[in-house]
Design a protein around this motif. Structure first.
Motif, PDB file in Angstrom:
ATOM      1  N   ALA A   1     -34.089  39.899  16.333  1.00 37.23           N
ATOM      2  CA  ALA A   1     -35.328  40.163  15.848  1.00 37.23           C
ATOM      3  C   ALA A   1     -36.419  39.863  16.764  1.00 37.23           C
ATOM      4  O   ALA A   1     -36.296  38.842  17.525  1.00 37.23           O
ATOM      5  N   PRO A   2     -37.750  40.577  16.766  1.00 41.58           N
ATOM      6  CA  PRO A   2     -38.568  40.249  17.756  1.00 41.58           C
ATOM      7  C   PRO A   2     -39.446  38.886  17.367  1.00 41.58           C
ATOM      8  O   PRO A   2     -39.478  38.581  16.021  1.00 41.58           O
ATOM      9  N   GLN A   3     -40.094  38.153  18.061  1.00 39.05           N
ATOM     10  CA  GLN A   3     -41.079  37.299  17.687  1.00 39.05           C
ATOM     11  C   GLN A   3     -42.053  37.317  16.706  1.00 39.05           C
ATOM     12  O   GLN A   3     -42.703  38.567  16.791  1.00 39.05           O
ATOM     13  N   GLY A   4     -42.090  36.871  15.714  1.00 35.39           N
ATOM     14  CA  GLY A   4     -43.247  37.130  14.697  1.00 35.39           C
ATOM     15  C   GLY A   4     -42.565  37.497  13.392  1.00 35.39           C
ATOM     16  O   GLY A   4     -41.558  37.166  13.141  1.00 35.39           O
ATOM     17  N   THR A   5     -43.230  38.396  12.585  1.00 38.64           N
ATOM     18  CA  THR A   5     -42.990  38.778  11.130  1.00 38.64           C
ATOM     19  C   THR A   5     -43.204  40.209  11.022  1.00 38.64           C
ATOM     20  O   THR A   5     -44.453  40.533  11.309  1.00 38.64           O
ATOM     21  N   SER A   6     -42.381  40.901  10.448  1.00 38.30           N
ATOM     22  CA  SER A   6     -42.608  42.146   9.842  1.00 38.30           C
ATOM     23  C   SER A   6     -42.411  42.220   8.592  1.00 38.30           C
ATOM     24  O   SER A   6     -41.293  41.917   8.033  1.00 38.30           O
ATOM     25  N   VAL A   7     -43.139  42.899   7.776  1.00 37.75           N
ATOM     26  CA  VAL A   7     -43.048  43.087   6.299  1.00 37.75           C
ATOM     27  C   VAL A   7     -42.970  44.549   6.182  1.00 37.75           C
ATOM     28  O   VAL A   7     -44.139  45.237   6.106  1.00 37.75           O
ATOM     29  N   THR A   8     -41.739  45.083   5.398  1.00 38.63           N
ATOM     30  CA  THR A   8     -41.729  46.482   5.237  1.00 38.63           C
ATOM     31  C   THR A   8     -41.366  46.826   3.725  1.00 38.63           C
ATOM     32  O   THR A   8     -40.718  46.036   3.237  1.00 38.63           O
ATOM     33  N   LEU A   9     -42.681  47.576   3.134  1.00 32.32           N
ATOM     34  CA  LEU A   9     -42.761  47.888   1.851  1.00 32.32           C
ATOM     35  C   LEU A   9     -42.086  49.133   1.574  1.00 32.32           C
ATOM     36  O   LEU A   9     -42.370  50.134   2.330  1.00 32.32           O
ATOM     37  N   HIS A  10     -41.187  49.353   0.813  1.00 31.70           N
ATOM     38  CA  HIS A  10     -40.476  50.637   0.493  1.00 31.70           C
ATOM     39  C   HIS A  10     -41.221  51.029  -0.753  1.00 31.70           C
ATOM     40  O   HIS A  10     -41.078  50.660  -2.033  1.00 31.70           O
ATOM     41  N   LEU A  11     -42.247  51.781  -0.623  1.00 27.26           N
ATOM     42  CA  LEU A  11     -43.346  52.296  -1.488  1.00 27.26           C
ATOM     43  C   LEU A  11     -42.639  52.950  -2.745  1.00 27.26           C
ATOM     44  O   LEU A  11     -41.670  53.599  -2.678  1.00 27.26           O
ATOM     45  N   LYS A  12     -43.184  52.623  -3.821  1.00 25.05           N
ATOM     46  CA  LYS A  12     -42.740  53.553  -5.034  1.00 25.05           C
ATOM     47  C   LYS A  12     -43.177  54.914  -5.010  1.00 25.05           C
ATOM     48  O   LYS A  12     -43.806  55.214  -3.862  1.00 25.05           O
TER      49      LYS A  12
END
Length: 645
Positions: free
Chosen positions: A169-180
């Motif tokens: 994992a890279p430094q920081g945060t990623s939020v992935t939304l699997h869209l409707k």
């Protein structure tokens, strides 16, 4: 450590179901919240690096990145900020016990419109969950700066989530939304469309000081040699220049309002925007906001307060209490100083003379803004005072330097008007000839004050009385004492003689004076006897000049604490002796006349003791108190009623 599955807490499940089945018209707020969280993470990393040079973290290009994949129908918001550890993910994302969820759900159910309900999302720190309004599944990958291993969090919002460690994992945060699935009939909510992303960022997040980047459409672009392809340069979607640093004519009201919503966690527009730029030996810029509504925790003990502090555009802290006094804790905003040390701590702030200079200037600016609002826009001022008047009056007790400015912008309910409040200046202008004091009465509500026996003589003579119903009113009136040489005087304390200013030359006034003197002499025996009978509870029984309809009332001595103030101090852990009070009788009331006649006609006054107790109990009830022995009071009352029948 392998993948582990956990259950959401009950309130979190309720919230997730609400988000998943959301019928709100404006779902765009989910992206605002994710970008806001990413911005906070970048701020925290920048500050952490300033405090700890040894922290193994890359801060050379801090930014937020948005990626969309039309084919896979995913949208990812990524930052290279502070990140989270495995335990922090479980605490901060897996549960929301500290997010005020119960209050959030209650207010959400009570929201009168969809716009209000949507806006509550950010106010209670549950913005991350807004992603479930548009996504079937959410995946979060994060690594805390300085740590070697990351964490993946995944949930479909169906009651459980999974946690697993990840090594790359890279430094920081990623939020992935699997869209409707896309709705062909509603392209306005196609969150895989770059134009839609640009529109949302421009509307909600243009003020973010970190660059928000998006890779343009198209997988790659030729590098000119024909041999290789290179990815296209990312597009920066926001202005990146701090709003408070831009010229006033380049900033719209909408941009100010969105900044307020971001830092104030409020879905409504602010009531007032205040800009201040100080130049000279010590330079700083301030952008402050007066909210339109009081927050739910305004009077909560240990509530976080203060404005954001920046130094040379570098975020230092969220809730800088030192920049504004506690009675202005509702003010939101940003202060950006030029000459403070970047590693300034809260302890240093409390002693820094520049901080004290800013505090004094900012306080005066807020108060002068309210004064201008009072003069130019009565409706907005009325809204402000209704929401924040009670907390502002705390300053009358704690901030003697600005007490005159606070008194000038304060307004109070009074007997002069049923709905319109009055200022002290207006009260003084209306004072009757010969009136020397400003009269007031404190109580739980306007109705209870207006029905108080203490008000009778003032009502009969048309003398205006301020009706004070906030708890702090018990304190500030004693702390202030007077206004423009006029003493603030409670109609329930000390002796009140509304005829004292008369010179006695008028025949009617002369007759009243002679009557009072005669009654005082005639009732002397009864008053002395009742004082002895009620010695445990009162210090004196005397005739009243403030009663016209009621038989009796209870008053405090001029220098004694009121019962409400005694209770307030005790609630704060301060022991104060309970002061005996004074019972005043109305010599013209039939009940008092009858008692007086019976006292004079009988040698044995034993049977009259119960009537004396009843008079005292009735007076206590009339001011909202309760008799010392309610059962005995009821027995005495029943006995007297039986005799009367």
């Amino acid at each position: 450590m392998s993948t582990a599955t956990f259950e959401f807490q009950v309130e979190a499940r309720q919230l997730l179901q609400l988000m998943i089945h959301s019928v709100y018209s404006n779902k765009d707020v989910f992206l605002r919240e994710l970008v806001s969280n990413a911005s906070d993470a970048l701020d925290k990393l920048r500050l952490e690096k300033l405090r700890d040079d040894a922290l193994d973290a890359d801060v050379s290009d801090l930014h937020i990145e948005i990626d969309v994949d039309k084919d896979a129908r995913t949208l990812t918001v990524r930052d290279n900020g502070i990140g989270m550890s495995y335990d922090e993910v479980g605490q901060l994302i897996g549960t929301i016990a500290n997010s005020g969820t119960a209050t959030f759900l209650k207010e959400l159910q009570e929201a009168k419109d969809a716009a209000g309900a949507e806006g509550l999302i950010g106010q209670f720190g549950v913005g991350f969950y807004a992603g479930f309004m548009v996504a079937d599944e959410v995946t979060l990958v994060t690594r805390r700066a300085g740590e070697s291993r990351g964490t993946r969090w995944t949930s479909r919002g169906e009651g459980t989530y999974t946690l697993e460690p990840v090594d790359d994992a890279p430094q920081g945060t990623s939020v992935t939304l699997h869209l409707k699935p896309a709705d062909p009939a509603n392209q306005l909510h196609d969150y895989t469309s770059p134009w839609k992303i640009r529109e949302i960022i421009k509307r909600y997040s243009d003020f973010i000081t970190w660059p928000i980047r998006m890779v343009p459409e198209g997988a790659a672009a030729a590098d000119g040699t024909g041999d290789e392809e290179v990815p296209p340069a990312p597009e920066t979607l926001n202005s990146t220049k701090a709003l408070w640093a831009r010229p006033r004519d380049e900033v719209s009201e909408d941009e100010y309002h969105e900044l307020y919503k971001h830092i104030g966690h409020d879905w409504r527009d602010p009531l007032e925007t205040i800009r201040l730029q100080a130049e000279g030996t010590f330079e700083y810029q301030a952008l402050l906001f007066l909210p339109a509504h009081a927050p739910h925790d305004l009077f909560t003990r240990d509530v976080k307060r203060g404005v954001q502090l920046y130094v040379k555009r570098v975020f230092i802290m969220d809730d800088c209490e030192a920049l504004l006094p506690p009675y202005l804790r509702f003010v939101k905003g940003v202060v950006d100083a030029a000459d403070l040390s970047l590693n300034v701590s809260r302890e240093i702030l409390q002693q820094d003379r520049h901080i004290e200079m800013m505090r004094r200037r900012l306080t005066k600016k807020v108060l002068s803004t309210v004064k201008d609002m009072m003069a130019k826009d009565q409706d907005r001022y009325a809204t402000f005072w209704r929401e924040f008047g009670a907390v502002l009056k705390e300053g009358l007790v704690t901030d003697t330097e600005n007490s005159d400015a606070l008194l000038a912008i304060a307004s109070f309910a009074s007997t002069h008007h049923d709905t319109e409040p009055t200022t002290l200046k207006q009260y003084v202008e209306r004072m009757k000839d010969g009136q020397e004091d400003i009269y007031y009465l404190t109580g739980e509500s306007r109705q209870s004050i207006e029905n108080s026996p203490h008000m009778e003589a003032f009502r009969d003579r048309g003398i205006e009385v301020l009706l004070l119903t906030d708890a702090v009113d018990e304190v500030w009136v004693d702390a202030v004492g007077e206004y423009e040489g006029k003493k603030l005087r409670s109609v329930a304390k000390g002796r009140i003689d509304l005829d004292a200013g008369d010179d006695g030359t008028d025949d009617a006034e002369k007759e009243k004076k002679e009557k009072r003197e005669k009654q005082t002499e005639e009732f002397a025996g009864l008053l002395g006897w009742m004082t002895e009978q009620l010695d445990e509870d009162i210090k004196e029984v005397r005739l009243s000049s403030r009663l016209t309809a009621s038989p009796a009332c209870i008053v405090s001595d001029a220098n004694d604490l009121t019962p409400a103030l005694e209770n307030m101090y005790r609630a704060m852990g301060q022991e104060v002796p309970r002061a005996k009070r004074i019972l005043e009788l109305n010599p013209d009331h039939q009940l008092v006349k009858g008692l007086h006649q019976a006292y004079r006609e009988r040698e044995d006054h034993t049977e009259l003791a119960g009537t004396a107790e009843l008079l005292h109990g009735l007076a206590v009830l009339a001011e909202g108190g309760r008799p010392k022995d309610p059962a005995r009071f009821v027995k005495l009352m029943a006995d007297r009623l039986e005799r009367a029948l």
